[in-house]
Design a protein around this motif. Sequence first.
Motif, short mmCIF file in Angstrom:
data_model
loop_
_atom_site.label_atom_id
_atom_site.label_comp_id
_atom_site.label_asym_id
_atom_site.label_seq_id
_atom_site.Cartn_x
_atom_site.Cartn_y
_atom_site.Cartn_z
N SER A 100 -4.85 19.26 -9.48
CA SER A 100 -3.81 19.82 -9.96
C SER A 100 -2.85 19.84 -8.51
CB SER A 100 -3.50 20.97 -10.67
OG SER A 100 -4.22 22.00 -10.12
N GLY A 101 -1.59 19.70 -8.75
CA GLY A 101 -0.63 20.33 -7.51
C GLY A 101 -0.80 19.14 -6.63
N ILE A 102 -0.78 19.45 -5.34
CA ILE A 102 -0.46 18.65 -4.13
C ILE A 102 -1.79 17.68 -4.20
CG2 ILE A 102 -1.50 20.21 -2.58
CD1 ILE A 102 1.20 17.41 -1.85
N LYS A 103 -3.04 18.21 -4.49
CA LYS A 103 -4.20 17.47 -4.37
C LYS A 103 -4.34 16.28 -5.26
CE LYS A 103 -7.33 20.83 -2.87
NZ LYS A 103 -8.67 21.81 -3.30
N ALA A 104 -3.78 16.53 -6.57
CA ALA A 104 -3.54 15.43 -7.75
C ALA A 104 -2.54 14.36 -7.27
CB ALA A 104 -3.27 15.91 -8.88
N PHE A 105 -1.44 14.82 -6.56
CA PHE A 105 -0.42 13.95 -6.04
C PHE A 105 -0.97 13.10 -5.01
CE2 PHE A 105 2.80 13.00 -2.89
CZ PHE A 105 3.66 12.22 -3.21
N LEU A 106 -1.70 13.58 -3.99
CA LEU A 106 -2.17 12.97 -3.00
C LEU A 106 -3.34 11.88 -3.32
CD1 LEU A 106 -2.75 15.67 0.02
CD2 LEU A 106 -1.03 13.71 -0.16
N VAL A 107 -4.22 12.34 -4.36
CA VAL A 107 -5.21 11.29 -4.79
C VAL A 107 -4.51 10.12 -5.57
CG1 VAL A 107 -7.12 11.15 -6.36
CG2 VAL A 107 -7.20 12.87 -4.84
N SER A 108 -3.45 10.41 -6.42
CA SER A 108 -2.72 9.44 -7.10
C SER A 108 -1.90 8.44 -6.26
CB SER A 108 -1.78 9.99 -7.95
OG SER A 108 -2.56 10.83 -8.93
N ALA A 109 -1.50 9.28 -5.11
CA ALA A 109 -0.63 8.44 -4.05
C ALA A 109 -1.53 7.24 -3.55
CB ALA A 109 -0.11 9.34 -3.23
N LEU A 110 -2.92 7.57 -3.07
CA LEU A 110 -3.72 6.99 -2.39
C LEU A 110 -4.31 5.61 -3.37
CD1 LEU A 110 -5.73 6.40 0.05
CD2 LEU A 110 -7.38 7.64 -1.00
N CYS A 111 -4.67 6.08 -4.54
CA CYS A 111 -4.91 5.02 -5.36
C CYS A 111 -3.96 3.96 -5.45
CB CYS A 111 -5.33 5.58 -6.71
SG CYS A 111 -7.04 6.44 -6.57
N SER A 112 -2.52 4.60 -5.56
CA SER A 112 -1.50 3.71 -6.02
C SER A 112 -1.05 2.85 -4.76
CB SER A 112 -0.12 4.63 -6.15
OG SER A 112 -0.15 5.43 -7.21
N LEU A 113 -1.39 3.34 -3.56
CA LEU A 113 -1.15 2.65 -2.28
C LEU A 113 -2.08 1.44 -2.30
CD1 LEU A 113 0.19 2.28 0.53
CD2 LEU A 113 -1.46 3.79 1.32
#
Length: 542
Positions: free
Chosen positions: A286-299
């Motif tokens: 959740s939070g910033i960790k969830a965002f960073l992991v999703s952002a990496l996969c999105s990239l």
Amino acid sequence: MLKRRNLKFLFNIWSISSLIIIMFVLIPNANILLNIFKPANQNWNHIKEYLLKDYIINSAVLVLFTGFFSILIGLIPAWLITQYQFPFRNFFKWSLILPLAIPPYIGAYTYNGLLNYTGVIQTSLRNYFGISVNPIYFDIMNIKGAIFIYTIFLFPYIYIITRSFLAKQSASLVEAARTLGRSSFEIFWYIILPITRTAIVAGGSLVVLEVLNDYGVVKYFGITTFSTAIFKTWFGMGDLISAVRLSALLMIFVFGVLLIEKFSRGGKRFSYSTTKVRPLSRTKLSGIKAFLVSALCSLIFVIGFLIPTLQLLYWSWLSYAKILDVDFFIFSFNSIFVALLASILIIIISIIVANTVRISDNILAKVYSKVAILGYSIPGAVIAVGILLFFIGLDKFIGSGKLILTSTILMLIFAYIIRFLAIGYNSIESGFDKVGKSFFEASRTLGLGITKTFFKVDLPMIKPAVISGFLLVLIEILKELPLTLILRPFNFDTLASKAFEYASDEMIHEAAISSIIIIFICCLAIYGIHKLGAGKGSTDVN
């Protein structure tokens, strides 16, 4: 009575057919070995003295760096998707396979079109932001650019295999590490990395073989490697002897890679002594960790699939009026026709050999299983040279004074069968492994013959494996370039060869429609395989 039964196993229609198939698979390689001992000519002396060093260095650099970066990009999302629950996880789970639908040579000219002086990035910087950047910073037509292209379009090999491996690992290892106070990074570094070593090496070896096989990217970027050298020697100089010698050296290079792969495994196996193996349970982020992991996969998804696909769709829109004519439909039909025909033949042949290996418990069957997968480890350019020699020899044997069989669709399909038999065979073998032999033996005990047992009992049970194997082979043949370029009949184009020709002639927009059709069909096939893999009772297509 027992001996008669054994003789039936040795000399039935399945074993005899398999023996003939295996002999045909060996012929191209035998041709290269037989011709390598012919006396060297002046071309070979020139290549050896001035060019060979560059071929070796460039090939080695591409293999090493692509292998390293592909492992990096493939392993991290595989671990994140297996271990954690985060937004859009289910989407990324299968969408990160999609870059595999884009052949690296199509990705190469798409990214070059995006980044060159007249591309959308530099044009936007100049027109909308008033920024003029030295074009050299966006130049990817060099060995670094080739490494980027190979990495971003081949990493799914490592991602698929590693993710599949991690999904089957016991949760007890990770939970024990957490109990001992290990951080997520320490668990990844000290536990996950060592146990996934065999999967990483297996995926990495596939990436390396694809790099050595590729001709489109290195030709388009002007990088001299073994593949480009074989083409240049054969087409440019008409020198078959030097082409054979280069092919033999490339085979040695490939077998060296495979030996390194074998030794790097070191005979290590990570298996469990109990059948009560719980798969990894995912941790919700959740939070910033969830965002960073999703952002990496999105990239990774955006760079590896979304950007090149959108760019190709835009170019298709610009060029469709000029491209969609009778010729386009003819080479589209050619491409789909040869791919379908070769895929069907490969699956039939794979079934014959795999069933023979399964029912025959002898050394010959083990040899069959090794030879059947030999072709995929040999680059397409090398197979092409071996098959050319074989068909030229056949025409001489027929003695008509003309090339009746050489440069025909028959020769091209034969080459596809040799090259991609391993993919069909592995899929069918996986299906047989899952159903086991108990149903086969029960049917035999009830008096059914081997062939009737196959059609009534085995085939319905391995149907998912058959479909998966067919789709996998279809993808590879549609993308295949070196074999098609060398062995296609005169005036016979496919989607892949036409896209490459347009791109080589700096007609990037015109190449887009052919490319997008290849990608669209491959995406459909990948989605079909994914659904089969997720279905109940399916085979493991990895």
